[in-house]
Write a protein that holds these residues in place. Structure first.
Motif, short mmCIF file in Angstrom:
data_model
loop_
_atom_site.label_atom_id
_atom_site.label_comp_id
_atom_site.label_asym_id
_atom_site.label_seq_id
_atom_site.Cartn_x
_atom_site.Cartn_y
_atom_site.Cartn_z
N GLU A 169 4.00 26.00 26.55
CA GLU A 169 4.06 27.07 25.56
C GLU A 169 4.55 26.55 24.21
O GLU A 169 4.27 27.15 23.18
N LEU A 170 5.28 25.44 24.21
CA LEU A 170 5.85 24.91 22.97
C LEU A 170 4.87 24.04 22.18
O LEU A 170 5.01 23.89 20.98
N LEU A 171 3.90 23.44 22.85
CA LEU A 171 2.96 22.55 22.17
C LEU A 171 2.04 23.34 21.24
O LEU A 171 1.43 24.32 21.64
N THR A 172 1.98 22.90 20.01
CA THR A 172 1.05 23.50 19.05
C THR A 172 0.22 22.38 18.46
O THR A 172 0.70 21.27 18.25
N PRO A 173 -1.03 22.64 18.18
CA PRO A 173 -1.88 21.58 17.63
C PRO A 173 -1.50 21.26 16.19
O PRO A 173 -1.02 22.12 15.45
N ASP A 174 -1.72 20.04 15.82
CA ASP A 174 -1.53 19.61 14.44
C ASP A 174 -2.85 19.86 13.72
O ASP A 174 -3.70 18.97 13.61
N LEU A 175 -3.03 21.09 13.24
CA LEU A 175 -4.32 21.51 12.70
C LEU A 175 -4.74 20.68 11.50
O LEU A 175 -5.91 20.30 11.37
N LEU A 176 -3.82 20.39 10.61
CA LEU A 176 -4.18 19.63 9.41
C LEU A 176 -4.71 18.26 9.80
O LEU A 176 -5.76 17.83 9.32
N HIS A 177 -4.00 17.58 10.69
CA HIS A 177 -4.42 16.25 11.10
C HIS A 177 -5.77 16.31 11.82
O HIS A 177 -6.67 15.52 11.54
N GLN A 178 -5.91 17.24 12.76
CA GLN A 178 -7.12 17.29 13.56
C GLN A 178 -8.32 17.71 12.72
O GLN A 178 -9.41 17.16 12.88
N LYS A 179 -8.17 18.67 11.82
CA LYS A 179 -9.29 19.11 11.00
C LYS A 179 -9.68 18.05 9.98
O LYS A 179 -10.86 17.77 9.80
N VAL A 180 -8.70 17.46 9.31
CA VAL A 180 -9.01 16.45 8.30
C VAL A 180 -9.64 15.23 8.96
O VAL A 180 -10.66 14.72 8.51
N LYS A 181 -9.05 14.77 10.05
CA LYS A 181 -9.59 13.59 10.71
C LYS A 181 -10.94 13.88 11.34
O LYS A 181 -11.87 13.09 11.22
N GLY A 182 -11.08 15.02 11.98
CA GLY A 182 -12.32 15.34 12.68
C GLY A 182 -13.49 15.61 11.74
O GLY A 182 -14.59 15.12 11.95
N THR A 183 -13.26 16.40 10.70
CA THR A 183 -14.38 16.77 9.83
C THR A 183 -14.56 15.79 8.68
O THR A 183 -15.68 15.41 8.37
N PHE A 184 -13.49 15.38 8.06
CA PHE A 184 -13.62 14.54 6.87
C PHE A 184 -13.76 13.07 7.23
O PHE A 184 -14.75 12.44 6.93
N GLN A 185 -12.76 12.54 7.92
CA GLN A 185 -12.73 11.10 8.15
C GLN A 185 -13.79 10.65 9.14
O GLN A 185 -14.58 9.76 8.86
N ASP A 186 -13.81 11.26 10.30
CA ASP A 186 -14.73 10.79 11.33
C ASP A 186 -16.19 11.10 11.00
O ASP A 186 -17.07 10.30 11.26
N HIS A 187 -16.46 12.24 10.41
CA HIS A 187 -17.84 12.63 10.18
C HIS A 187 -18.32 12.26 8.77
O HIS A 187 -19.26 11.49 8.60
N LEU A 188 -17.65 12.80 7.76
CA LEU A 188 -18.15 12.67 6.39
C LEU A 188 -18.03 11.23 5.87
O LEU A 188 -18.98 10.70 5.29
N VAL A 189 -16.90 10.60 6.06
CA VAL A 189 -16.71 9.23 5.56
C VAL A 189 -17.66 8.27 6.26
O VAL A 189 -18.28 7.41 5.61
N THR A 190 -17.84 8.42 7.55
CA THR A 190 -18.77 7.56 8.28
C THR A 190 -20.20 7.76 7.78
O THR A 190 -20.94 6.80 7.58
N TRP A 191 -20.57 9.02 7.55
CA TRP A 191 -21.91 9.31 7.06
C TRP A 191 -22.15 8.72 5.67
O TRP A 191 -23.19 8.12 5.42
#
Length: 102
Positions: free
Chosen positions: A67-89
């Motif tokens: 119940e205490l674990l919360t996702p690190d939304l900023l890290h996951q969204k920035v890394k997932g959408t920007f770094q992994d997808h857009l920068v690679t493309w």
């Protein structure tokens, strides 16, 4: 965590305090490690199969790590959408159009 402590606060007054845990922000590999779960795609080692793994909050009342674990939304969204997808493309596009830089 069941007993209260009397603590002098910053404003000079003494108050009863019961300590507890708040949200625990971690990236996905950290969450898997803290919750003692197995992530899809990760293999358990033979040593882990010999022991029953428990989270560090197993013996704390009112503290369930699940119940205490919360996702690190900023890290996951920035890394997932920007770094992994857009920068690679963009790198692949520039490499195809202009060639590799020496």
């Amino acid at each position: 965590m069941n007993n209260c402590d009397v603590v002098r606060c910053a404003d000079g007054y003494y108050r009863r305090v019961v300590y507890g845990f708040g949200p625990y922000i971690a990236d996905y590999p950290g969450q898997v490690l803290l919750a003692c779960t197995v992530s899809p795609g990760l293999y358990t080692c033979r040593i882990a199969e010999l022991f029953v793994l428990q989270p560090f909050t197993a013996y704390f009342p009112r503290a369930d790590i699940h119940e205490l674990l919360t996702p690190d939304l900023l890290h996951q969204k920035v890394k997932g959408t920007f770094q992994d997808h857009l920068v690679t493309w963009v790198e692949e596009y520039l490499g195809n159009v202009h060639g590799k830089a020496g």
